[in-house]
Design an enzyme around this catalytic site. Structure first.
Site, PDB file in Angstrom:
ATOM      1  N   LEU A  33     -29.337  39.370  -4.090  1.00 20.05           N
ATOM      2  CA  LEU A  33     -29.584  39.171  -5.517  1.00 20.05           C
ATOM      3  C   LEU A  33     -31.047  38.863  -5.851  1.00 20.05           C
ATOM      4  O   LEU A  33     -31.344  38.362  -6.938  1.00 20.05           O
ATOM      5  CB  LEU A  33     -28.687  38.052  -6.072  1.00 20.05           C
ATOM      6  CG  LEU A  33     -27.172  38.250  -5.889  1.00 20.05           C
ATOM      7  CD1 LEU A  33     -26.414  37.065  -6.458  1.00 20.05           C
ATOM      8  CD2 LEU A  33     -26.713  39.548  -6.547  1.00 20.05           C
ATOM      9  N   ALA A  74     -32.490  47.789  -0.290  1.00 23.14           N
ATOM     10  CA  ALA A  74     -33.810  48.248   0.126  1.00 23.14           C
ATOM     11  C   ALA A  74     -34.912  47.611  -0.714  1.00 23.14           C
ATOM     12  O   ALA A  74     -34.664  47.095  -1.804  1.00 23.14           O
ATOM     13  CB  ALA A  74     -33.910  49.773  -0.011  1.00 23.14           C
ATOM     14  N   TYR A 141     -43.873  52.665   2.418  1.00 22.81           N
ATOM     15  CA  TYR A 141     -42.470  52.818   2.035  1.00 22.81           C
ATOM     16  C   TYR A 141     -41.845  54.006   2.766  1.00 22.81           C
ATOM     17  O   TYR A 141     -40.745  53.901   3.331  1.00 22.81           O
ATOM     18  CB  TYR A 141     -42.348  53.005   0.528  1.00 22.81           C
ATOM     19  CG  TYR A 141     -40.953  53.336   0.057  1.00 22.81           C
ATOM     20  CD1 TYR A 141     -39.956  52.355   0.066  1.00 22.81           C
ATOM     21  CD2 TYR A 141     -40.618  54.611  -0.365  1.00 22.81           C
ATOM     22  CE1 TYR A 141     -38.660  52.656  -0.355  1.00 22.81           C
ATOM     23  CE2 TYR A 141     -39.330  54.912  -0.790  1.00 22.81           C
ATOM     24  CZ  TYR A 141     -38.363  53.932  -0.776  1.00 22.81           C
ATOM     25  OH  TYR A 141     -37.084  54.234  -1.183  1.00 22.81           O
TER      26      TYR A 141
END
Length: 308
Positions: A33, A74, A141
């Site tokens: 979260l 992710a 990334y």
């Protein structure tokens, strides 16, 4: 079918959870979260607040015994990956290794991994780009998502668990955070709806493959119903159509009815100039194709932001 969706409180993951619920699956969500929203979670799903990097992830697998794990948790921003590559690799590399290895150890039958067709190929020599093209990411990334792929492929080689890797284009739609670092469509739409000027990186002629989120939910459901001999594959998931940032801006401005002109800033480090995905393999193997046009997706995205 009992499915665990990592990142199931996030933008893409929550849409997949909804589709699984509609399909009659028992759905569990694993999410820490930190960059997601509990309001996104379907009330028929069970939330487990947990970090994918933790050893307790294995305890969760023992507890719920999922048939499939759908791994969408992710760090999803190229910009953040450039600023903090160590954190990016921790989440996308180490986190994926943890999910993949523990899933195999604890008897999960099928692991789905959300990879990135928009960054793994770097700047391809030819477009549209197919799955067998050279891998040469231009950002941390892209490197971290590639590391995740390698862990998933290692697990596939060393266990009997089915694995599927989806290399996504640029996903957009309702629930994408307009205040986040990623998601140009959500960011621009929110700015135009609130009469704020948008800043376009570079000249705006960067071309990407933009896919509406419901089509992503479709393929994630279809793969769990597919012949298992077709699941140990890597699939590009996109539209095969390239759209520039300038076109996105013009489309949003027309649909919203704004007359605010954009400003232009420096190019973004690590950004790919042009990437369009060849999706003929997934079409031939699974019969999947997109059902929403770019214009339809934009319309639904704007409507959702207006109602949020």
């Amino acid at each position: 079918m009992r499915v665990l969706v990592t990142g199931g409180a996030g933008f893409v993951g929550s849409h997949i959870v909804d589709r699984y619920i509609d399909a009659g699956y028992e759905v569990h969500v694993a999410d820490n979260l930190t960059s997601s929203n509990t309001n996104n979670i379907n009330n028929k799903a069970t939330l487990h607040k947990i970090d994918i990097c933790s050893e307790s992830f294995g305890e969760l697998l023992v507890k719920i015994k999922p048939d499939a794990v759908n791994h969408h948790a992710a760090q999803a921003s190229v910009k953040i990956s450039v600023a903090d590559p160590k954190h990016d690799l921790l989440v996308n590399g180490t986190g994926t290794a943890n999910v993949a290895l523990l899933s195999a150890i604890h008897g999960v039958k099928h692991l789905i991994y959300a990879s990135s067709g928009g960054t793994l190929y770097g700047q391809p020599l030819e477009n549209p780009v197919a799955e067998d093209a050279e891998i040469k990411p231009l950002s941390p990334y892209g490197v971290s998502k590639l590391a995740g792929e390698e862990y998933v492929k290692f697990v596939a080689r060393s266990s009997e668990m089915n694995t599927t890797i989806f290399r996504y284009g640029n996903i957009f739609g309702p629930r994408q955070d307009p205040s986040g670092e990623a998601g140009v469509i959500a960011i621009f739409a929110e700015n135009l709806l609130t009469n704020k000027r948008c800043v376009i990186d570079g000249d705006g002629e960067q071309i990407k493959d933009y896919i509406y989120v419901s089509d992503i939910a479709d393929i994630n459901t279809l793969i769990l119903e597919a012949d298992s001999t077709k699941t140990r594959e890597i699939f590009n998931i996109g539209t095969g159509i390239g759209i520039s940032v300038n076109t996105i801006y013009r489309t949003l401005r027309e649909q919203i009815g704004s007359n605010i002109a954009p400003s232009y800033g420096p190019p973004r480090i690590g950004d790919v100039r042009k990437i369009i995905l060849n999706c003929s393999f997934v079409e031939s193997q699974l019969g999947w194709h997109t059902t929403k046009t770019f214009a339809e997706g934009i319309e639904k995205t704007i409507a959702a932001l207006k109602n949020s």
